[in-house]
Design a protein around this motif. Structure first.
Motif, PDB file in Angstrom:
ATOM      1  N   LEU A   4       0.823  -1.206   0.000  1.00 35.51           N
ATOM      2  CA  LEU A   4       0.000   0.000   0.000  1.00 35.51           C
ATOM      3  C   LEU A   4       0.858   1.258   0.000  1.00 35.51           C
ATOM      4  CD1 LEU A   4      -2.910  -0.873   2.482  1.00 35.51           C
ATOM      5  CD2 LEU A   4      -2.968  -0.823  -0.012  1.00 35.51           C
ATOM      6  N   ARG A   5       1.896   1.250   0.825  1.00 34.38           N
ATOM      7  CA  ARG A   5       2.754   2.438   0.899  1.00 34.38           C
ATOM      8  C   ARG A   5       3.556   2.613  -0.392  1.00 34.38           C
ATOM      9  NH1 ARG A   5       3.359   4.229   6.549  1.00 34.38           N
ATOM     10  NH2 ARG A   5       5.183   5.429   5.905  1.00 34.38           N
ATOM     11  N   PHE A   6       3.936   1.511  -1.015  1.00 28.21           N
ATOM     12  CA  PHE A   6       4.632   1.613  -2.296  1.00 28.21           C
ATOM     13  C   PHE A   6       3.724   2.251  -3.344  1.00 28.21           C
ATOM     14  CE2 PHE A   6       5.113  -0.379  -6.503  1.00 28.21           C
ATOM     15  CZ  PHE A   6       6.346   0.134  -6.860  1.00 28.21           C
ATOM     16  N   GLY A   7       2.482   1.777  -3.409  1.00 29.67           N
ATOM     17  CA  GLY A   7       1.556   2.356  -4.373  1.00 29.67           C
ATOM     18  C   GLY A   7       1.307   3.826  -4.106  1.00 29.67           C
ATOM     19  N   GLN A   8       1.147   4.174  -2.830  1.00 32.29           N
ATOM     20  CA  GLN A   8       0.926   5.579  -2.472  1.00 32.29           C
ATOM     21  C   GLN A   8       2.134   6.438  -2.835  1.00 32.29           C
ATOM     22  OE1 GLN A   8       1.155   6.666   1.717  1.00 32.29           O
ATOM     23  NE2 GLN A   8      -0.807   7.734   1.533  1.00 32.29           N
ATOM     24  N   ALA A   9       3.345   5.964  -2.459  1.00 29.03           N
ATOM     25  CA  ALA A   9       4.558   6.741  -2.726  1.00 29.03           C
ATOM     26  C   ALA A   9       4.844   6.834  -4.217  1.00 29.03           C
ATOM     27  CB  ALA A   9       5.745   6.110  -1.996  1.00 29.03           C
ATOM     28  N   MET A  10       4.590   5.746  -4.958  1.00 27.59           N
ATOM     29  CA  MET A  10       4.849   5.761  -6.400  1.00 27.59           C
ATOM     30  C   MET A  10       3.886   6.700  -7.117  1.00 27.59           C
ATOM     31  SD  MET A  10       7.113   4.374  -8.299  1.00 27.59           S
ATOM     32  CE  MET A  10       7.457   4.204 -10.054  1.00 27.59           C
ATOM     33  N   SER A  11       2.615   6.671  -6.702  1.00 29.43           N
ATOM     34  CA  SER A  11       1.635   7.565  -7.318  1.00 29.43           C
ATOM     35  C   SER A  11       1.987   9.027  -7.068  1.00 29.43           C
ATOM     36  CB  SER A  11       0.241   7.250  -6.763  1.00 29.43           C
ATOM     37  OG  SER A  11      -0.715   8.151  -7.274  1.00 29.43           O
ATOM     38  N   GLU A  12       2.390   9.331  -5.839  1.00 34.53           N
ATOM     39  CA  GLU A  12       2.768  10.710  -5.522  1.00 34.53           C
ATOM     40  C   GLU A  12       4.025  11.122  -6.273  1.00 34.53           C
ATOM     41  OE1 GLU A  12       4.030  13.436  -1.637  1.00 34.53           O
ATOM     42  OE2 GLU A  12       3.447  11.336  -1.386  1.00 34.53           O
ATOM     43  N   ALA A  13       5.008  10.193  -6.386  1.00 33.11           N
ATOM     44  CA  ALA A  13       6.251  10.517  -7.074  1.00 33.11           C
ATOM     45  C   ALA A  13       5.998  10.821  -8.552  1.00 33.11           C
ATOM     46  CB  ALA A  13       7.252   9.372  -6.921  1.00 33.11           C
ATOM     47  N   ILE A  14       5.164  10.002  -9.196  1.00 34.04           N
ATOM     48  CA  ILE A  14       4.870  10.228 -10.621  1.00 34.04           C
ATOM     49  C   ILE A  14       4.132  11.551 -10.811  1.00 34.04           C
ATOM     50  CG2 ILE A  14       3.544   9.355 -12.578  1.00 34.04           C
ATOM     51  CD1 ILE A  14       4.131   6.528 -11.579  1.00 34.04           C
ATOM     52  N   GLU A  15       3.180  11.818  -9.917  1.00 28.04           N
ATOM     53  CA  GLU A  15       2.402  13.055 -10.031  1.00 28.04           C
ATOM     54  C   GLU A  15       3.290  14.283  -9.838  1.00 28.04           C
ATOM     55  OE1 GLU A  15      -1.491  15.203  -7.933  1.00 28.04           O
ATOM     56  OE2 GLU A  15      -0.788  13.232  -7.265  1.00 28.04           O
ATOM     57  N   ARG A  16       4.145  14.230  -8.831  1.00 31.72           N
ATOM     58  CA  ARG A  16       4.998  15.387  -8.556  1.00 31.72           C
ATOM     59  C   ARG A  16       6.140  15.507  -9.558  1.00 31.72           C
ATOM     60  NH1 ARG A  16       6.547  15.144  -2.298  1.00 31.72           N
ATOM     61  NH2 ARG A  16       7.974  16.756  -3.061  1.00 31.72           N
ATOM     62  N   PHE A  17       6.614  14.377 -10.091  1.00 30.01           N
ATOM     63  CA  PHE A  17       7.720  14.436 -11.052  1.00 30.01           C
ATOM     64  C   PHE A  17       7.297  15.182 -12.309  1.00 30.01           C
ATOM     65  CE2 PHE A  17      10.622  12.888 -14.289  1.00 30.01           C
ATOM     66  CZ  PHE A  17      11.846  12.911 -13.626  1.00 30.01           C
ATOM     67  N   GLY A  18       6.056  14.998 -12.717  1.00 29.86           N
ATOM     68  CA  GLY A  18       5.574  15.693 -13.899  1.00 29.86           C
ATOM     69  C   GLY A  18       5.248  17.152 -13.661  1.00 29.86           C
ATOM     70  N   GLY A  19       5.240  17.586 -12.406  1.00 33.86           N
ATOM     71  CA  GLY A  19       4.948  18.978 -12.094  1.00 33.86           C
ATOM     72  C   GLY A  19       3.496  19.159 -11.703  1.00 33.86           C
ATOM     73  N   GLN A  20       3.263  19.670 -10.494  1.00 28.00           N
ATOM     74  CA  GLN A  20       1.912  19.860  -9.997  1.00 28.00           C
ATOM     75  C   GLN A  20       1.421  21.278 -10.268  1.00 28.00           C
ATOM     76  OE1 GLN A  20       2.659  18.402  -5.849  1.00 28.00           O
ATOM     77  NE2 GLN A  20       0.892  17.093  -6.256  1.00 28.00           N
ATOM     78  N   ASP A  21       0.130  21.406 -10.354  1.00 28.77           N
ATOM     79  CA  ASP A  21      -0.486  22.725 -10.500  1.00 28.77           C
ATOM     80  C   ASP A  21      -0.390  23.435  -9.154  1.00 28.77           C
ATOM     81  OD1 ASP A  21      -1.956  24.963 -11.000  1.00 28.77           O
ATOM     82  OD2 ASP A  21      -3.829  23.923 -11.446  1.00 28.77           O
ATOM     83  N   PRO A  22       0.311  24.579  -9.069  1.00 27.74           N
ATOM     84  CA  PRO A  22       0.453  25.262  -7.776  1.00 27.74           C
ATOM     85  C   PRO A  22      -0.882  25.644  -7.158  1.00 27.74           C
ATOM     86  CG  PRO A  22       2.001  26.134  -9.386  1.00 27.74           C
ATOM     87  CD  PRO A  22       1.060  25.257 -10.134  1.00 27.74           C
ATOM     88  N   THR A  23      -1.857  25.973  -7.995  1.00 31.01           N
ATOM     89  CA  THR A  23      -3.162  26.358  -7.461  1.00 31.01           C
ATOM     90  C   THR A  23      -3.842  25.180  -6.765  1.00 31.01           C
ATOM     91  OG1 THR A  23      -3.379  27.952  -9.274  1.00 31.01           O
ATOM     92  CG2 THR A  23      -5.359  27.428  -8.045  1.00 31.01           C
ATOM     93  N   ALA A  24      -3.668  23.990  -7.317  1.00 29.45           N
ATOM     94  CA  ALA A  24      -4.324  22.807  -6.762  1.00 29.45           C
ATOM     95  C   ALA A  24      -3.754  22.417  -5.403  1.00 29.45           C
ATOM     96  CB  ALA A  24      -4.197  21.639  -7.727  1.00 29.45           C
ATOM     97  N   THR A  25      -2.500  22.773  -5.138  1.00 30.86           N
ATOM     98  CA  THR A  25      -1.865  22.401  -3.871  1.00 30.86           C
ATOM     99  C   THR A  25      -1.890  23.531  -2.855  1.00 30.86           C
ATOM    100  OG1 THR A  25       0.291  23.067  -4.758  1.00 30.86           O
ATOM    101  CG2 THR A  25      -0.328  20.744  -4.985  1.00 30.86           C
TER     102      THR A  25
END
Length: 462
Positions: free
Chosen positions: A103-124
């Motif tokens: 579960l933690r691997f899936g959570q960390a991997m999903s967050e890493a992929i999302e943040r690696f591509g660049g997050q929308d500053p407004t959304a965060t």
């Protein structure tokens, strides 16, 4: 007039609550602590060898082991402390830990992929207000100038920056060491693979404890009847283990100082060693004489391998065709008789007679003649080893490399994300509210954030 009340976020459902429980640090720490205590008990207490399936052998091993611990031995036995490696408790803990890691691997991997591509500053923006480090300051200049200066400063330090500008408001997000985002997924995946390798060893692996090896003699394994193991003790080099499969050339591997050898996919651990003596007998015509160990009344052999696990131990065998009994006592040394090294006292008795008809010390290979029969004695040493097959060992090695790579990446490139909400005030100045979410391995994050905010005349607010 419509009265708008405060909007409350919906309560998480049961699945969400369970998910948050299983990915929580508290549950991970609890499971790791219980597993560590269990493994410590396995290391400190003797464990029932793998492959001991017969009830009488298990009962005998348990009784002998319990006796070594005195009055608390039965309590340890009844509570299952001598069989923790195969207990449901250990595998329930391991399965729970594996589920948590997945579960933690899936959570960390999903967050890493999302943040690696660049997050929308407004959304965060709303999430950033909950981050551990907060600061506020009011730089001089208009909105565009403030955003441009902040972007330039962060880019010069290696941050990846994205910004969203509106009329009087801007949101700016920055990522530090984006590759470091994959450190946690690597660690979780490596730990999960380690558990998988342990499970593989338990299911497909096997173990044969207390196997006696004598140089020059091959011992066939029970778990793998196509494999034979032998021992080599050269005069100059240390002992080596030989393994051969059917009629193939044997593979050899020296035993390390830690008493371990890895050869032909087997792990061989030294448990003890001592003196050994091989005995064979022939008649005057060259026919072999059958010998009978006293410990095994029904067994007749043309050659005996006698091992002496303790100093001054005695072994007795019979020669039924000649009505003779042999007593052999091993000595590590007898300096008073001129023997500086291992030696054996060999005595032969006629059945029913108290006085020996042969009484001699032997410290090397020799032949003795009694009547018309010739007895060949070959001295040497034996080694007691445990032989095990661990098919999960390659996976274990690769898993440890994954964990090591994740740890090194987290220390070398600790990740972090920074969010700034910039708003123009009535006087024309800019108000910057910044939040920093550092990775746990970024130990200097608070110091860097304080110094960074101070350059703009601000300070930490929480």
């Amino acid at each position: 007039m419509t009265n708008h009340g405060s909007v409350q976020s919906p309560k998480p459902n049961l699945i969400d609550r369970l998910y948050r429980l299983f990915v929580s640090d508290q549950l991970l720490a609890l499971v790791l602590g219980l597993l560590a205590l269990t493994l410590l008990a396995i290391l400190l207490l003797p464990q029932l060898p793998r492959g001991t399936s017969k009830a009488d052998a298990t009962a005998r091993w348990m009784a002998d082991t319990s006796a070594r611990f005195g009055s608390i031995g039965p309590m340890f036995r009844d509570s299952g402390l001598f069989d923790l490696r195969q207990s449901p408790w250990l595998w329930i803990l391991a399965a729970l830990l594996a589920f948590i890691l997945l579960l933690r691997f899936g959570q960390a991997m999903s967050e890493a992929i999302e943040r690696f591509g660049g997050q929308d500053p407004t959304a965060t923006a709303s999430e950033a207000r909950e981050w551990s480090l907060q600061a506020g300051f009011m730089p001089a200049g208009d909105l565009d100038t403030t955003v441009a200066e902040l972007e330039e400063d962060l880019q010069n330090e290696g941050w990846q920056v994205r910004s969203v500008l509106a009329t009087d408001v801007a949101d700016l997000g920055a990522e530090r060491n984006r590759w470091g985002l994959f450190a946690s997924p690597l660690i979780y995946l490596g730990l999960f693979a380690i558990l998988a390798s342990l499970w593989l060893n338990q299911v497909l692996g096997w173990q044969e404890p207390n196997l006696v090896l004598v140089p020059g003699q091959w011992t066939r394994l029970v778990s793998r009847s196509d494999l034979q193991v032998s021992l080599e003790m050269p005069d100059q080099n240390g002992p080596a283990v030989l393994v051969r499969e059917k009629d193939a050339a044997p593979a050899s591997q020296p035993i390390t100082d830690r008493g371990v050898a890895h050869v032909a996919g087997l792990t061989i651990k030294r448990a003890g060693e001592g003196q050994a003596l091989t005995v064979a007998a022939q008649t005057a015509e060259g026919s072999p004489l059958q010998l009978q160990p006293l410990e095994q009344q029904s067994t007749y052999q043309s050659s005996l391998r006698l091992v002496f696990e303790q100093p001054r131990a005695e072994r007795v065998f019979l020669v039924p065709a000649r009505q003779l009994a042999f007593s052999i006592v091993a000595f590590p040394a007898l300096p008073e008789r001129g023997f500086a090294g291992p030696t054996f006292l060999v005595q032969a008795f006629e059945v029913g007679q108290p006085e020996p008809i042969y009484n001699q010390f032997v410290d090397s290979n020799t032949q003795i003649t009694i009547g018309d029969d010739v007895y060949h004695l070959r001295t040497g040493r034996f080694m007691t080893v445990g032989v095990s097959s661990d098919p999960g060992f390659p996976l274990m090695a690769g898993s440890c490399l994954l964990v090591l790579a994740g740890l090194l990446l987290s220390l070398w490139r600790p990740a972090g994300r920074l969010h700034m909400h910039i708003q123009t005030q009535r006087a024309g100045s800019q108000r910057v509210d910044a939040g920093l979410d550092p990775s746990r391995s970024w130990r200097q994050a608070a110091r860097w954030f304080a110094a960074w905010a101070a350059t703009y005349g601000g300070g930490l607010t929480s």
